[in-house]
Each structure stands twice: as structure tokens, then as C-alpha cells.
Design a protein around this motif. Sequence first.
Motif, PDB file in Angstrom:
ATOM      1  N   MET A 308      -5.832  25.864  13.022  1.00  8.80           N
ATOM      2  CA  MET A 308      -5.954  27.017  14.049  1.00  8.80           C
ATOM      3  C   MET A 308      -6.076  28.320  12.916  1.00  8.80           C
ATOM      4  SD  MET A 308      -7.410  26.871  16.547  1.00  8.80           S
ATOM      5  CE  MET A 308      -7.568  28.641  17.349  1.00  8.80           C
ATOM      6  N   GLU A 309      -4.794  28.499  12.330  1.00 14.67           N
ATOM      7  CA  GLU A 309      -4.511  29.591  11.505  1.00 14.67           C
ATOM      8  C   GLU A 309      -5.670  29.664  10.454  1.00 14.67           C
ATOM      9  OE1 GLU A 309      -0.347  29.925  10.874  1.00 14.67           O
ATOM     10  OE2 GLU A 309      -0.707  31.300   9.077  1.00 14.67           O
ATOM     11  N   ARG A 310      -6.173  28.636   9.821  1.00 12.17           N
ATOM     12  CA  ARG A 310      -7.324  29.156   8.966  1.00 12.17           C
ATOM     13  C   ARG A 310      -8.473  29.195   9.750  1.00 12.17           C
ATOM     14  NH1 ARG A 310      -4.968  24.001   5.765  1.00 12.17           N
ATOM     15  NH2 ARG A 310      -4.199  24.783   3.887  1.00 12.17           N
ATOM     16  N   LEU A 311      -8.781  28.671  10.630  1.00 11.53           N
ATOM     17  CA  LEU A 311     -10.079  28.866  11.352  1.00 11.53           C
ATOM     18  C   LEU A 311     -10.097  30.362  12.055  1.00 11.53           C
ATOM     19  CD1 LEU A 311     -12.543  27.717  12.615  1.00 11.53           C
ATOM     20  CD2 LEU A 311     -11.230  27.776  14.900  1.00 11.53           C
ATOM     21  N   ARG A 312      -8.826  30.984  12.058  1.00 14.60           N
ATOM     22  CA  ARG A 312      -8.977  32.247  12.736  1.00 14.60           C
ATOM     23  C   ARG A 312      -8.655  33.335  11.656  1.00 14.60           C
ATOM     24  NH1 ARG A 312      -4.202  32.860  17.071  1.00 14.60           N
ATOM     25  NH2 ARG A 312      -5.203  34.613  17.602  1.00 14.60           N
ATOM     26  N   ALA A 313      -8.452  32.926  10.387  1.00 16.35           N
ATOM     27  CA  ALA A 313      -8.513  33.704   9.279  1.00 16.35           C
ATOM     28  C   ALA A 313     -10.016  33.749   8.914  1.00 16.35           C
ATOM     29  CB  ALA A 313      -7.743  33.073   8.071  1.00 16.35           C
ATOM     30  N   LEU A 314     -10.728  32.794   9.035  1.00 15.55           N
ATOM     31  CA  LEU A 314     -12.093  32.856   8.673  1.00 15.55           C
ATOM     32  C   LEU A 314     -12.907  33.695   9.594  1.00 15.55           C
ATOM     33  CD1 LEU A 314     -14.033  31.242   6.597  1.00 15.55           C
ATOM     34  CD2 LEU A 314     -14.308  29.539   8.244  1.00 15.55           C
ATOM     35  N   TYR A 315     -12.676  33.583  10.835  1.00 14.51           N
ATOM     36  CA  TYR A 315     -13.383  34.195  11.908  1.00 14.51           C
ATOM     37  C   TYR A 315     -12.543  35.412  12.685  1.00 14.51           C
ATOM     38  CZ  TYR A 315     -17.019  30.698  11.679  1.00 14.51           C
ATOM     39  OH  TYR A 315     -17.693  29.771  11.446  1.00 14.51           O
ATOM     40  N   PRO A 316     -12.438  36.541  11.673  1.00 17.79           N
ATOM     41  CA  PRO A 316     -11.491  37.569  12.396  1.00 17.79           C
ATOM     42  C   PRO A 316     -12.179  38.162  13.792  1.00 17.79           C
ATOM     43  CG  PRO A 316     -12.117  38.199  10.194  1.00 17.79           C
ATOM     44  CD  PRO A 316     -12.911  36.827  10.451  1.00 17.79           C
ATOM     45  N   SER A 317     -13.504  37.917  13.907  1.00 25.29           N
ATOM     46  CA  SER A 317     -14.204  38.182  15.044  1.00 25.29           C
ATOM     47  C   SER A 317     -14.581  37.077  15.851  1.00 25.29           C
ATOM     48  CB  SER A 317     -15.585  38.880  14.753  1.00 25.29           C
ATOM     49  OG  SER A 317     -16.704  38.533  15.635  1.00 25.29           O
ATOM     50  N   HIS A 318     -13.807  37.082  17.225  1.00 20.16           N
ATOM     51  CA  HIS A 318     -14.185  35.904  17.873  1.00 20.16           C
ATOM     52  C   HIS A 318     -15.709  35.852  18.534  1.00 20.16           C
ATOM     53  CE1 HIS A 318     -12.990  33.159  21.199  1.00 20.16           C
ATOM     54  NE2 HIS A 318     -13.672  33.705  21.969  1.00 20.16           N
ATOM     55  N   ARG A 319     -16.401  36.836  18.554  1.00 19.81           N
ATOM     56  CA  ARG A 319     -17.761  36.869  18.670  1.00 19.81           C
ATOM     57  C   ARG A 319     -18.598  35.964  17.839  1.00 19.81           C
ATOM     58  NH1 ARG A 319     -20.763  42.101  19.851  1.00 19.81           N
ATOM     59  NH2 ARG A 319     -19.088  42.414  21.301  1.00 19.81           N
ATOM     60  N   GLU A 320     -18.275  36.323  16.532  1.00 16.81           N
ATOM     61  CA  GLU A 320     -18.942  35.403  15.690  1.00 16.81           C
ATOM     62  C   GLU A 320     -18.269  33.891  15.625  1.00 16.81           C
ATOM     63  OE1 GLU A 320     -19.078  35.373  10.582  1.00 16.81           O
ATOM     64  OE2 GLU A 320     -17.955  37.030  11.549  1.00 16.81           O
ATOM     65  N   LEU A 321     -17.158  33.708  15.693  1.00 15.28           N
ATOM     66  CA  LEU A 321     -16.648  32.246  15.932  1.00 15.28           C
ATOM     67  C   LEU A 321     -17.451  31.566  17.070  1.00 15.28           C
ATOM     68  CD1 LEU A 321     -14.738  30.093  15.487  1.00 15.28           C
ATOM     69  CD2 LEU A 321     -13.223  31.024  17.064  1.00 15.28           C
TER      70      LEU A 321
END
Length: 425
Positions: A308-321
Motif C-alpha cells: 500500500m505504501e508504494r501505491l500511495r507513493a505513486l498516487y499522491p492524489s486519490h482522484r487520480e488513483l
Amino acid sequence: MKFLSTRGKAPALGFSQALVAGLASDGGLYVPEVLPRIRVSAKGKVPELRELGHSILGKFAAGDPLARRIPGICERAWDFPVPLKIMPEAPDGMLELFHGPTAAFKDFAARFLAECLAAIPSSRKRLVLVATSGDTGGAVASAFHGRPGVEVAILYPRGRISPRQEKQLTAWGGNVQAFAVQGSFDDCQNLVKSAFVDERLGSGYELLSANSINIGRILPQAIYYAWASLEFRARTGRVPGFVVPTGNLGNALAAIWAKRMGFPIREVALALNANRPIADFLSSGEWKAASAVATIANAMDVGNPSNMERLRALYPSHRELISEVRAESFGDGQIRDAIREAYTRWSVPLCPHTGAAYALARRAGGSDWIVVATAHPAKFERVVEPLIGREIPVPPQLSQILEKQGSSREIPVSLNALRTALIPS
Ligand SMILES: *Cc1c(COP(=O)(O)O)cnc(C)c1O
């Protein structure tokens, strides 16, 4: 290429150093400083999987002593087939990642990591510590078994993995020891994390992580997504989405990285079992880990996925995620229904993890979904055979291990117990 910690407070490392470090010293996970854009022409021949591995992984290893050895490492690590089947209806595809020595996709990365580490010199005895929800341990044991200068310790949740998975963890002997931990996979993962910061263990060994906190477990997985996307496009003229059975999020993250590198991937969908924190996060934007619940897709029984930590680093914006990634959770009953339906429609038996992915593809509708088949159904025969009403032939590499005697040591969830078992007094 440098690798940076998701928490930004550990030194940037080169490729070999990041593989040896596993977890970053600030508690974060290493990620590449950039995901290189790989130019892929829609015309021309699709490169062979290993060839694509040389060129993509070569970019991540650029400037590192291992760079020139990448081609040989890929050739030796991936000496088994990786078929992409295209089903006539829809069309949809199925990417079979279970033809390696332990019949699950984990072989792909574990063998790459073992080959890389064998090429990185060390003056100390190495100890590979690995927590497993079922399949990682077997793949790591198989990849490191019999290699000189390295011991392997596997921690698995007692009673929560299939009997055939357990055999694959416990039947090696030699430099491989298996520990049946009185707890869940998350407990095993936490024990491994605390072992890494334990001074006494660290003074006895050079500790290595073979879980997907290790960047060497994620990068090689991007290669089959890159290859399968090109191959699907070449054969159908269309751009696929991947449905990835997801637990610790290592495999799906590799798919997302492959998309970022410019490969023709429409979207990545994460199929979860009843462990739903990732699905809840995508819908609410709020991250809440949970304790793992046991399901028939046991390799996905993860309540606090470390990637999760890598995923959140890749997408600082929730909307983009949420514009690029979707996730859905399926209960055991829904997974069973999916296995039955896939057998009727495609005439293929699916393992329960792959069953969840199939369920997601059906619910999402449309076409051009590639269902990622993460394990051979014969590893989960007690679940799958009653659903499809026939016996599943056991692949030869699996039956070889099943004939051996297994042995493991039971330990409580305690660093002290693990330390005592690993450091001979
Ligand atoms: C490990 C595993 C998964 C989950 O993969 P992650 O990288 O942990 O998300 C899914 N299916 C099978 C068969 C597995 O062994």
C-alpha cells in the motif's frame, strides 16, 4: 538508476544495494526514482519475454555492477513457459503464471531475486527471512535451496494454508527451515519486520528479505505484464485491462508500473477476497488496515498489505488513483461460483485466487480483460475438485515435492522464539 525510500529519509541506493537492503532504514520501501518510459511501437514483432526482461530490467540496473549480468539472470531465472491464452469469446485472455517449479507466479520473482543475490558478493553468511501467506515461501525455498552461503527461514501461519502449499514449504531440508507460526500472515510479516531491526540476529547474519517489501520481488513481475500487453495487442488489435488477484499488492503494483512505463494497458483491476481494506480505501479515500480473515483464496489473506505504501507513493492524489485503478472484493461463495462458471464457459479449472479475478472480469463486463492466473489449481484441489466434479492432474514439478517428507517447527508470535531457533547457542 537510484531507488528512493517511500518515506524519504533513507539514503538513495543503487539496484544491488536496494536488493540487499530490502526494507529502507527509515522503515519505508524502496521505489525507483523514475519509471522509465519504454518506447513500444504498435508495429513489428513482439519481443520474447526474456528479451523484454533484458531491456526493461537493464534500465533499472543502469549504473550498477549487476547491469551486465541481467540478460543471463533472466535466462536462468525464467526457464519455464508463460502462456497467454486468448479465449474466443469477448475476447478475453488468461495469463498463466503457474508453470514454474512451485506452480505459482511467485517463482517468477523469487528465482530472479535468487539469481541476482548469487551475483552480489558477501563476506558474511546470509539469512533469507520470509513470511508467507502460502506461495511465497515455497517459491523462495525452491529458488534458494542448495545455494552456498545462504540459509532460508520461512514463517507461515499454522493451519491457514493448503496441505500442498505446506508441503512446498516444509519438504526441502538442507539450508531451508520452515516455522509454523501460531498466528496470521500479518503476524508473520510483523515478526519478519522486527527480526530485521534486531541487533542480535543482525550480528549473526546478513539478513535478506524475500517478501515483496524487496524491490527485487516487484520489478521482474512488471515484465510479464509488459509482454502480455504487447502480445494481446498483436494478436487481437486491442488494448487489454488486467485483473490481478491481490493480497499484499506486489503483483498488482507491478502491473501498474508497467502501465506507467507506457505499455498498452487500459487499466488494472484488483480482485480481492473477503479481506477488503484496499477496496474500502479506493471507495472512501481513508486507509484502514484490518486483521486478516481466513478465506479459500488464502494467499490473499492479508489485512495490512505492505505495498500500500508504494501505491500511495505513486498516487499522491486519490482522484487520480481511482481513475486508473479499481478494486472489488469477493466472498468465498462468489469465488466458488466463479470457479464453476469459468469451468463451464472456458473449460479451465481455476485456483481460488484466479477465481476472484474471473469474478471481477465478469462483473465489470465488457471485453479485453486478461485474467491473471496466479497459481495452478492442483495446489488447491480440495476446494476446486468438488466444484468442477473432476480430478485435476498434478503437474510433474509439484508431484516431485509432494512425495517428500515435510518438517517444520511450531513457534509462538514472538521474536525471542524466532531468534532462539535461528541462532544456535
Ligand atoms: C501471493 C499470491 C497472490 C497475491 O499476490 P500479491 O502480490 O501478494 O498481491 C495471489 N494469488 C496467489 C496464488 C498467490 O500466491
